[in-house]
Write an enzyme that holds these catalytic residues in place. Structure first.
Site, PDB file in Angstrom:
ATOM      1  N   HIS A  82      52.296  29.663  15.904  1.00  0.00           N
ATOM      2  CA  HIS A  82      53.253  30.666  15.440  1.00  0.00           C
ATOM      3  C   HIS A  82      54.440  29.953  14.796  1.00  0.00           C
ATOM      4  CE1 HIS A  82      55.462  34.446  15.374  1.00  0.00           C
ATOM      5  NE2 HIS A  82      56.524  33.748  15.736  1.00  0.00           N
ATOM      6  N   ASP A 161      58.031  46.411  21.856  1.00  0.00           N
ATOM      7  CA  ASP A 161      58.688  45.472  20.938  1.00  0.00           C
ATOM      8  C   ASP A 161      58.881  46.111  19.570  1.00  0.00           C
ATOM      9  OD1 ASP A 161      59.581  42.767  20.023  1.00  0.00           O
ATOM     10  OD2 ASP A 161      57.852  43.055  18.716  1.00  0.00           O
ATOM     11  N   ARG A 168      66.940  46.609  16.821  1.00  0.00           N
ATOM     12  CA  ARG A 168      67.695  45.341  16.667  1.00  0.00           C
ATOM     13  C   ARG A 168      68.074  45.128  15.212  1.00  0.00           C
ATOM     14  NH1 ARG A 168      63.725  41.139  18.723  1.00  0.00           N
ATOM     15  NH2 ARG A 168      65.268  39.676  17.957  1.00  0.00           N
ATOM     16  N   SER A 183      60.272  38.945  22.308  1.00  0.00           N
ATOM     17  CA  SER A 183      59.556  39.655  21.250  1.00  0.00           C
ATOM     18  C   SER A 183      58.349  38.837  20.780  1.00  0.00           C
ATOM     19  CB  SER A 183      60.528  39.897  20.080  1.00  0.00           C
ATOM     20  OG  SER A 183      59.857  40.260  18.912  1.00  0.00           O
ATOM     21  N   LYS A 187      53.941  39.426  22.069  1.00  0.00           N
ATOM     22  CA  LYS A 187      52.829  39.646  21.138  1.00  0.00           C
ATOM     23  C   LYS A 187      51.823  38.501  21.211  1.00  0.00           C
ATOM     24  CE  LYS A 187      55.984  40.388  18.067  1.00  0.00           C
ATOM     25  NZ  LYS A 187      56.914  40.695  17.017  1.00  0.00           N
TER      26      LYS A 187
HETATM   27  N1  URA Z   1      59.678  37.415  15.116  1.00  0.00           N
HETATM   28  C1  URA Z   1      59.393  38.337  16.060  1.00  0.00           C
HETATM   29  O1  URA Z   1      58.248  38.718  16.236  1.00  0.00           O
HETATM   30  N2  URA Z   1      60.403  38.816  16.805  1.00  0.00           N
HETATM   31  C2  URA Z   1      61.669  38.413  16.652  1.00  0.00           C
HETATM   32  O2  URA Z   1      62.535  38.876  17.376  1.00  0.00           O
HETATM   33  C3  URA Z   1      61.961  37.469  15.673  1.00  0.00           C
HETATM   34  C4  URA Z   1      60.935  36.981  14.910  1.00  0.00           C
END
Ligand code: URA
Length: 433
Positions: A82, A161, A168, A183, A187
């Site tokens: 990621h 999220d 946010r 967040s 995932k």
């Molecule tokens: N990527 C995400 O999935 N969440 C965040 O808060 C910031 C970047």
């Protein structure tokens, strides 16, 4: 329990209990907690932070708020990567093919762009026919067969999220380390991989502008991953200037293909080989990172990684001829306009986020969530920081579908500096975990 008490506790700097966090996440998903109370708690978290225990609880509660992929029928250690995101960051695309070519399954669930330039899915969709939405079972079958698939989130991954992120975005609480970490990891854990390497970008074009903040985010991400039994590590890498030379969806696919033919830009290849080296160890194909790096270099230069990429494109409905003839198959911009250097010297600054904005303004990124992208447009850098340049020599080429680009030119001139001398910046600052 009352939401106003949860807000009060966080506002007063107390550690939230598991029950309070569960109550909050349940209320977000069911819609029982109004947006103004969710936003108030997010602002309290922004200012008061969260303990490690709170961050892990929030992550796991958001993760279990939706579906969780079961990848256990895919043999081997499933390794994912990621990136916290940056300008010209197409790393995941060639990297997935490189690691798959080592025989390691790479089940990658990616996202779209949040601002600036497109995300991994947007870039892949520049290949005509490429499908990012496939069923969970087809995803699993493809990873078994090809060793890789790059898709968008299937079903209902971390719905809490989704709602929290949208709030946010409009309450200026995006850049909170506990909120970013929970967040991302909610995932990633839901996506079912066994091991994860996270590339935390640092600098002008990244979420985290300073090394100290980037380190704190990297430690939070790795701590959460290890806490749930994932093999997890992070690298902190440079995002002061764009990565590689291409910025823009089709241009970045073309650069990825060139890289897999052994002709990629040096910084991109280095990053892929280093991250791939760690993934090779996690996937039990190398005993040391150095050995893993050598294996990655081998599959880039012997064409095996390119063949993985071709197989993935074909199996996800894309036109595989893009590998042999990218200019013919990828969308092409009508105009190519060069930006000549105004003085001679050494390039000392290329402000990543502003180059990203230039690409977005050409149509390569979204200004609003449902903007349609122009895949063909973008910027191809001819020089990077530390390169010498003669007056009049092109610094870059603008790929545009509009003829007049004076606004883009002045934005770019304002964000590229030429000095008497300058050092090439470091690419990799630290590893964590
Ligand atoms: N990527 C995400 O999935 N969440 C965040 O808060 C910031 C970047």
């Amino acid at each position: 329990m009352r939401m106003v008490d949860v807000i009060h506790n966080k506002r007063s700097g107390k550690e939230l209990t598991e029950q309070e966090i569960q109550f909050f996440v349940d209320g977000v998903v069911s819609g029982d907690i109004p947006d103004y109370q969710i936003s108030a708690l997010l602002m309290a978290i922004y200012f008061q932070g969260m303990t490690e225990k709170e961050q892990s609880t929030l992550t796991m509660t958001m993760m279990t708020s939706g579906d969780h992929l079961d990848l256990s029928e895919i043999p081997g250690v499933k390794v994912d990567k990621h990136s916290t995101g940056g300008v010209g960051d197409k790393t995941s695309i060639p990297l997935a093919a490189v690691v798959a070519a080592l025989g390691i399954p790479v089940p990658m669930i990616s996202g779209r762009g949040l601002g600036h330039t497109g995300g991994t899915l947007d870039k892949l969709e520049a290949i005509s026919g490429y499908r990012v939405e496939i069923s969970e079972q087809d995803f699993i079958e493809q990873v078994k067969e090809d060793k890789l698939a790059i898709i968008g989130a299937t079903g209902n991954i971390a719905p809490a999220d989704k709602k929290i992120y949208a709030l946010r975005d409009v309450t200026d609480t995006v850049d909170s380390i506990p909120l970013i970490a929970s967040s991302i990891m909610s995932k990633k854990i839901a996506s079912g991989a066994d091991a994860l390497v996270i590339d935390v970008k640092t600098g002008a074009g990244a979420f985290m502008k300073t090394l100290a903040d980037s380190r704190e985010l990297a430690e939070a991400l790795v701590g959460i991953g290890k806490g749930v039994g994932m093999q997890c590590m992070a690298l902190i890498t440079d995002m002061n200037q764009p990565l590689g030379k291409a910025i823009g969806n089709a241009l970045e696919i073309q650069e990825s293909i060139e890289l897999l033919k052994g002709n990629g830009p040096a910084d991109l290849e280095k990053l892929i080989v280093v991250i791939g080296g760690y993934m090779a160890v996690m996937g039990n194909k190398a005993t040391t990172v150095e050995q893993g790096q050598q294996l990655c270099e081998d599959v880039i230069h012997n064409g095996q990684a390119l063949e993985r990429f071709r197989a993935m494109i074909k199996d996800q409905g894309g036109d595989p001829r893009v590998i042999d003839d990218p200019e013919e198959i990828l969308p092409q911009a009508k105009y190519r306009i060069t930006l000549p250097a105004k003085t001679s010297g050494v390039v000392s600054k290329i402000v990543a986020n502003e180059i990203g904005v230039a690409s977005m303004l050409l149509g390569g990124g979204r200004q609003k969530a449902n903007d349609k992208l122009d895949y063909a447009v973008g910027i191809m850098l001819n020089k990077k920081i530390g390169d010498s340049v003669e007056k009049g020599e092109p610094l870059l080429t603008i790929y545009s579908n509009r003829k007049k680009v004076d606004d883009i030119k002045s934005l770019l001139y304002g964000n590229i500096e030429i000095a008497k001398q300058a050092q090439k910046p470091k690419l990799i600052y630290e590893t964590i975990g």
